[in-house]
Scaffold this motif. Structure first.
Motif, PDB file in Angstrom:
ATOM      1  N   SER A 270       3.875  -1.535 -10.593  1.00 22.48           N
ATOM      2  CA  SER A 270       3.106  -2.345  -9.647  1.00 22.48           C
ATOM      3  C   SER A 270       2.939  -3.789 -10.104  1.00 22.48           C
ATOM      4  N   PHE A 271       3.550  -4.163 -11.210  1.00 24.17           N
ATOM      5  CA  PHE A 271       3.367  -5.502 -11.754  1.00 24.17           C
ATOM      6  C   PHE A 271       3.902  -6.588 -10.820  1.00 24.17           C
ATOM      7  N   GLY A 272       5.005  -6.332 -10.132  1.00 26.00           N
ATOM      8  CA  GLY A 272       5.576  -7.315  -9.214  1.00 26.00           C
ATOM      9  C   GLY A 272       4.681  -7.586  -8.019  1.00 26.00           C
ATOM     10  N   MET A 273       3.929  -6.574  -7.599  1.00 19.95           N
ATOM     11  CA  MET A 273       3.014  -6.748  -6.469  1.00 19.95           C
ATOM     12  C   MET A 273       1.882  -7.710  -6.825  1.00 19.95           C
ATOM     13  N   LEU A 274       1.522  -7.740  -8.096  1.00 23.90           N
ATOM     14  CA  LEU A 274       0.453  -8.627  -8.544  1.00 23.90           C
ATOM     15  C   LEU A 274       0.813 -10.088  -8.301  1.00 23.90           C
ATOM     16  N   GLY A 275       2.074 -10.449  -8.481  1.00 24.63           N
ATOM     17  CA  GLY A 275       2.518 -11.817  -8.227  1.00 24.63           C
ATOM     18  C   GLY A 275       2.359 -12.210  -6.775  1.00 24.63           C
ATOM     19  N   PHE A 276       2.706 -11.295  -5.866  1.00 22.36           N
ATOM     20  CA  PHE A 276       2.557 -11.579  -4.436  1.00 22.36           C
ATOM     21  C   PHE A 276       1.083 -11.767  -4.083  1.00 22.36           C
TER      22      PHE A 276
ATOM     23  N   LEU B 209       0.830  -1.209   0.000  1.00 25.61           N
ATOM     24  CA  LEU B 209       0.000   0.000   0.000  1.00 25.61           C
ATOM     25  C   LEU B 209       0.862   1.255   0.000  1.00 25.61           C
ATOM     26  N   TYR B 210       1.938   1.244   0.758  1.00 23.78           N
ATOM     27  CA  TYR B 210       2.838   2.395   0.778  1.00 23.78           C
ATOM     28  C   TYR B 210       3.493   2.596  -0.590  1.00 23.78           C
ATOM     29  N   MET B 211       3.881   1.509  -1.249  1.00 20.19           N
ATOM     30  CA  MET B 211       4.483   1.622  -2.575  1.00 20.19           C
ATOM     31  C   MET B 211       3.473   2.152  -3.593  1.00 20.19           C
ATOM     32  N   LEU B 212       2.204   1.760  -3.475  1.00 20.19           N
ATOM     33  CA  LEU B 212       1.184   2.300  -4.366  1.00 20.19           C
ATOM     34  C   LEU B 212       1.014   3.798  -4.147  1.00 20.19           C
ATOM     35  N   PHE B 213       1.084   4.236  -2.895  1.00 21.99           N
ATOM     36  CA  PHE B 213       1.032   5.664  -2.604  1.00 21.99           C
ATOM     37  C   PHE B 213       2.203   6.390  -3.258  1.00 21.99           C
TER      38      PHE B 213
END
Length: 74
Positions: free
Chosen positions: A56-62, A28-32
């Motif tokens: 944000s593509f790497g967050m999708l994998g998590f 969430l902080y990285m999206l901010f």
């Protein structure tokens, strides 16, 4: 108190909690940060979309890993 526990939780339970909520809060902080970057650079709609998609593509994998584990009951 039993050895290997902290407030009645095992090390594995604490690690799972930290991974789930700690990394979730970090995401969430990285999206901010990405949103703030798009706003300050005046990227526009398409530029903001590209920034979110690429950064944000790497967050999708998590998130997909957690969803798959939940669906399979692991």
């Amino acid at each position: 108190m039993q050895p290997g526990t902290l407030w009645g939780y095992t090390e594995a339970q604490i690690a799972q909690f930290g991974l789930t909520f700690g990394v979730g809060a970090f995401i969430l902080y990285m999206l901010f940060i990405v949103f703030n970057l798009a706003r300050e650079s005046k990227a526009g709609r398409f530029g903001t979309f590209v920034l979110f998609m690429v950064l944000s593509f790497g967050m999708l994998g998590f998130l997909a890993k957690n969803l798959i584990q939940w669906l399979l009951g692991m």
